[in-house]
Scaffold this motif. Structure first.
Motif, PDB file in Angstrom:
ATOM      1  N   ARG A  94      21.637 -17.735 -70.873  1.00 18.60           N
ATOM      2  CA  ARG A  94      20.999 -17.776 -69.547  1.00 18.60           C
ATOM      3  C   ARG A  94      21.273 -19.111 -68.871  1.00 18.60           C
ATOM      4  NH1 ARG A  94      15.337 -17.076 -70.674  1.00 18.60           N
ATOM      5  NH2 ARG A  94      15.884 -14.885 -70.881  1.00 18.60           N
ATOM      6  N   GLN A  95      21.655 -19.035 -67.578  1.00 16.77           N
ATOM      7  CA  GLN A  95      21.995 -20.252 -66.847  1.00 16.77           C
ATOM      8  C   GLN A  95      21.556 -20.166 -65.396  1.00 16.77           C
ATOM      9  OE1 GLN A  95      26.060 -21.817 -67.615  1.00 16.77           O
ATOM     10  NE2 GLN A  95      26.222 -19.940 -68.805  1.00 16.77           N
ATOM     11  N   ARG A  96      21.336 -21.318 -64.836  1.00 16.70           N
ATOM     12  CA  ARG A  96      21.062 -21.420 -63.404  1.00 16.70           C
ATOM     13  C   ARG A  96      22.390 -21.464 -62.658  1.00 16.70           C
ATOM     14  NH1 ARG A  96      16.181 -25.589 -62.584  1.00 16.70           N
ATOM     15  NH2 ARG A  96      16.396 -24.758 -60.482  1.00 16.70           N
ATOM     16  N   PHE A  97      22.316 -21.252 -61.360  1.00 15.77           N
ATOM     17  CA  PHE A  97      23.507 -21.203 -60.521  1.00 15.77           C
ATOM     18  C   PHE A  97      24.349 -22.474 -60.673  1.00 15.77           C
ATOM     19  CE2 PHE A  97      25.893 -21.737 -56.625  1.00 15.77           C
ATOM     20  CZ  PHE A  97      26.374 -20.462 -56.368  1.00 15.77           C
ATOM     21  N   GLY A  98      23.712 -23.629 -60.602  1.00 17.36           N
ATOM     22  CA  GLY A  98      24.432 -24.899 -60.695  1.00 17.36           C
ATOM     23  C   GLY A  98      25.151 -25.075 -62.014  1.00 17.36           C
ATOM     24  N   GLU A  99      24.533 -24.593 -63.090  1.00 19.73           N
ATOM     25  CA  GLU A  99      25.186 -24.673 -64.400  1.00 19.73           C
ATOM     26  C   GLU A  99      26.450 -23.816 -64.424  1.00 19.73           C
ATOM     27  OE1 GLU A  99      21.637 -25.148 -67.596  1.00 19.73           O
ATOM     28  OE2 GLU A  99      21.563 -23.339 -66.345  1.00 19.73           O
ATOM     29  N   LEU A 100      26.349 -22.618 -63.880  1.00 20.40           N
ATOM     30  CA  LEU A 100      27.533 -21.750 -63.815  1.00 20.40           C
ATOM     31  C   LEU A 100      28.627 -22.399 -62.977  1.00 20.40           C
ATOM     32  CD1 LEU A 100      25.956 -18.228 -63.320  1.00 20.40           C
ATOM     33  CD2 LEU A 100      27.489 -18.907 -65.166  1.00 20.40           C
ATOM     34  N   GLU A 101      28.218 -22.954 -61.858  1.00 20.62           N
ATOM     35  CA  GLU A 101      29.174 -23.590 -60.946  1.00 20.62           C
ATOM     36  C   GLU A 101      29.908 -24.747 -61.632  1.00 20.62           C
ATOM     37  OE1 GLU A 101      29.007 -24.754 -56.239  1.00 20.62           O
ATOM     38  OE2 GLU A 101      27.253 -25.130 -57.474  1.00 20.62           O
ATOM     39  N   ARG A 102      29.197 -25.523 -62.436  1.00 15.12           N
ATOM     40  CA  ARG A 102      29.831 -26.642 -63.147  1.00 15.12           C
ATOM     41  C   ARG A 102      30.767 -26.161 -64.257  1.00 15.12           C
ATOM     42  NH1 ARG A 102      24.883 -28.827 -62.001  1.00 15.12           N
ATOM     43  NH2 ARG A 102      23.905 -28.143 -63.930  1.00 15.12           N
ATOM     44  N   ARG A 103      30.396 -25.084 -64.908  1.00 13.93           N
ATOM     45  CA  ARG A 103      31.205 -24.595 -66.036  1.00 13.93           C
ATOM     46  C   ARG A 103      32.438 -23.826 -65.590  1.00 13.93           C
ATOM     47  NH1 ARG A 103      26.053 -23.997 -69.301  1.00 13.93           N
ATOM     48  NH2 ARG A 103      26.409 -25.514 -70.947  1.00 13.93           N
ATOM     49  N   ILE A 104      32.351 -23.173 -64.438  1.00 11.73           N
ATOM     50  CA  ILE A 104      33.485 -22.383 -63.943  1.00 11.73           C
ATOM     51  C   ILE A 104      34.126 -23.188 -62.817  1.00 11.73           C
ATOM     52  CG2 ILE A 104      34.227 -20.192 -62.965  1.00 11.73           C
ATOM     53  CD1 ILE A 104      31.568 -19.016 -64.084  1.00 11.73           C
ATOM     54  N   THR A 105      35.079 -23.985 -63.173  1.00 14.60           N
ATOM     55  CA  THR A 105      35.690 -24.878 -62.195  1.00 14.60           C
ATOM     56  C   THR A 105      36.518 -24.071 -61.188  1.00 14.60           C
ATOM     57  OG1 THR A 105      37.565 -25.221 -63.662  1.00 14.60           O
ATOM     58  CG2 THR A 105      35.777 -26.820 -63.799  1.00 14.60           C
ATOM     59  N   ASN A 106      36.641 -24.612 -60.016  1.00 10.98           N
ATOM     60  CA  ASN A 106      37.446 -24.064 -58.922  1.00 10.98           C
ATOM     61  C   ASN A 106      36.839 -22.851 -58.231  1.00 10.98           C
ATOM     62  OD1 ASN A 106      39.439 -26.025 -59.357  1.00 10.98           O
ATOM     63  ND2 ASN A 106      40.406 -24.752 -60.915  1.00 10.98           N
ATOM     64  N   ILE A 107      35.646 -22.425 -58.589  1.00  4.46           N
ATOM     65  CA  ILE A 107      35.005 -21.328 -57.872  1.00  4.46           C
ATOM     66  C   ILE A 107      34.094 -21.930 -56.795  1.00  4.46           C
ATOM     67  CG2 ILE A 107      33.027 -21.105 -59.434  1.00  4.46           C
ATOM     68  CD1 ILE A 107      33.245 -18.036 -58.992  1.00  4.46           C
ATOM     69  N   THR A 108      34.150 -21.363 -55.611  1.00  2.00           N
ATOM     70  CA  THR A 108      33.301 -21.867 -54.532  1.00  2.00           C
ATOM     71  C   THR A 108      31.899 -21.278 -54.671  1.00  2.00           C
ATOM     72  OG1 THR A 108      33.813 -20.067 -53.003  1.00  2.00           O
ATOM     73  CG2 THR A 108      35.303 -22.007 -52.983  1.00  2.00           C
ATOM     74  N   PRO A 109      30.890 -21.967 -54.149  1.00  2.24           N
ATOM     75  CA  PRO A 109      29.534 -21.418 -54.200  1.00  2.24           C
ATOM     76  C   PRO A 109      29.439 -20.035 -53.544  1.00  2.24           C
ATOM     77  CG  PRO A 109      29.468 -23.719 -53.554  1.00  2.24           C
ATOM     78  CD  PRO A 109      30.916 -23.320 -53.577  1.00  2.24           C
ATOM     79  N   LYS A 110      30.150 -19.844 -52.453  1.00  3.24           N
ATOM     80  CA  LYS A 110      30.124 -18.550 -51.757  1.00  3.24           C
ATOM     81  C   LYS A 110      30.657 -17.435 -52.648  1.00  3.24           C
ATOM     82  CE  LYS A 110      32.028 -16.072 -47.825  1.00  3.24           C
ATOM     83  NZ  LYS A 110      32.916 -16.121 -46.672  1.00  3.24           N
ATOM     84  N   VAL A 111      31.792 -17.693 -53.283  1.00  4.22           N
ATOM     85  CA  VAL A 111      32.396 -16.680 -54.151  1.00  4.22           C
ATOM     86  C   VAL A 111      31.530 -16.436 -55.385  1.00  4.22           C
ATOM     87  CG1 VAL A 111      34.399 -16.153 -55.601  1.00  4.22           C
ATOM     88  CG2 VAL A 111      34.728 -17.074 -53.302  1.00  4.22           C
ATOM     89  N   LEU A 112      30.971 -17.499 -55.957  1.00  4.19           N
ATOM     90  CA  LEU A 112      30.101 -17.334 -57.117  1.00  4.19           C
ATOM     91  C   LEU A 112      28.891 -16.472 -56.744  1.00  4.19           C
ATOM     92  CD1 LEU A 112      29.360 -17.895 -60.048  1.00  4.19           C
ATOM     93  CD2 LEU A 112      28.377 -20.084 -59.302  1.00  4.19           C
ATOM     94  N   THR A 113      28.308 -16.722 -55.594  1.00  8.99           N
ATOM     95  CA  THR A 113      27.181 -15.915 -55.126  1.00  8.99           C
ATOM     96  C   THR A 113      27.581 -14.454 -54.971  1.00  8.99           C
ATOM     97  OG1 THR A 113      26.177 -17.796 -53.987  1.00  8.99           O
ATOM     98  CG2 THR A 113      25.526 -15.608 -53.232  1.00  8.99           C
ATOM     99  N   GLN A 114      28.725 -14.214 -54.333  1.00  4.86           N
ATOM    100  CA  GLN A 114      29.201 -12.838 -54.130  1.00  4.86           C
ATOM    101  C   GLN A 114      29.429 -12.124 -55.458  1.00  4.86           C
ATOM    102  OE1 GLN A 114      32.693 -13.640 -51.785  1.00  4.86           O
ATOM    103  NE2 GLN A 114      31.613 -13.349 -49.849  1.00  4.86           N
ATOM    104  N   ARG A 115      30.093 -12.794 -56.392  1.00  8.84           N
ATOM    105  CA  ARG A 115      30.399 -12.159 -57.680  1.00  8.84           C
ATOM    106  C   ARG A 115      29.123 -11.912 -58.476  1.00  8.84           C
ATOM    107  NH1 ARG A 115      33.223  -9.052 -57.134  1.00  8.84           N
ATOM    108  NH2 ARG A 115      33.219  -8.687 -59.339  1.00  8.84           N
ATOM    109  N   LEU A 116      28.193 -12.857 -58.468  1.00  6.63           N
ATOM    110  CA  LEU A 116      26.934 -12.652 -59.184  1.00  6.63           C
ATOM    111  C   LEU A 116      26.165 -11.472 -58.608  1.00  6.63           C
ATOM    112  CD1 LEU A 116      25.798 -16.343 -59.746  1.00  6.63           C
ATOM    113  CD2 LEU A 116      26.357 -14.668 -61.531  1.00  6.63           C
ATOM    114  N   ARG A 117      26.158 -11.338 -57.291  1.00  2.00           N
ATOM    115  CA  ARG A 117      25.478 -10.196 -56.665  1.00  2.00           C
ATOM    116  C   ARG A 117      26.140  -8.884 -57.071  1.00  2.00           C
ATOM    117  NH1 ARG A 117      24.578 -12.777 -50.685  1.00  2.00           N
ATOM    118  NH2 ARG A 117      22.763 -14.022 -51.236  1.00  2.00           N
TER     119      ARG A 117
END
Length: 125
Positions: free
Chosen positions: A42-65
């Motif tokens: 289990r991870q928060r958004f920021g943790e995922l963002e740090r671990r998955i380099t080169n993904i934008t916040p917008k794209v990460l949000t879209q994919r998580l949804r």
């Protein structure tokens, strides 16, 4: 012609029954997100963002949804101050473990061969 009697040669979904699975699981960024949630829990958004380099916040949000919609990820909202949201792989998502394990084994065994094949192809001119 009804869906039950569709011609397998003219309908790609019948010719390749795994095509919908490939569309769901192997679209860009889905695999790294699922792999990360499986590996780190289990991870928060920021943790995922740090671990998955080169993904934008917008794209990460879209994919998580989309992954939540597909039932592969569970989103938990904690009504605190400030609010906290966590993501984790669902039971359905965990069912992909054997597939990912086989793909990881295949990658280890065969990616060097793919690279050699590419080099051979590219050197032909």
């Amino acid at each position: 012609m009804t869906a039950d009697s569709a011609d397998p040669d003219s309908d790609p979904e019948f010719a390749c029954p795994i095509a919908p699975v490939v569309d769901i699981v192997f679209s860009r960024w889905t695999t790294p997100i699922l792999w990360t949630l499986h590996t780190h829990g289990r991870q928060r958004f920021g943790e995922l963002e740090r671990r998955i380099t080169n993904i934008t916040p917008k794209v990460l949000t879209q994919r998580l949804r989309q992954l939540e919609r597909d039932g592969l990820v569970v989103r938990t909202y904690h009504p605190e101050v400030p609010p906290r949201v966590e993501y984790e792989i669902s039971e359905l998502g965990l069912g992909l473990r054997p597939l990912f394990a086989h793909l990881a084994d295949w990658a280890t065994d065969n990616l060097p061969k793919v690279e050699r094949a590419r080099e051979g192809y590219d050197s032909r001119g």
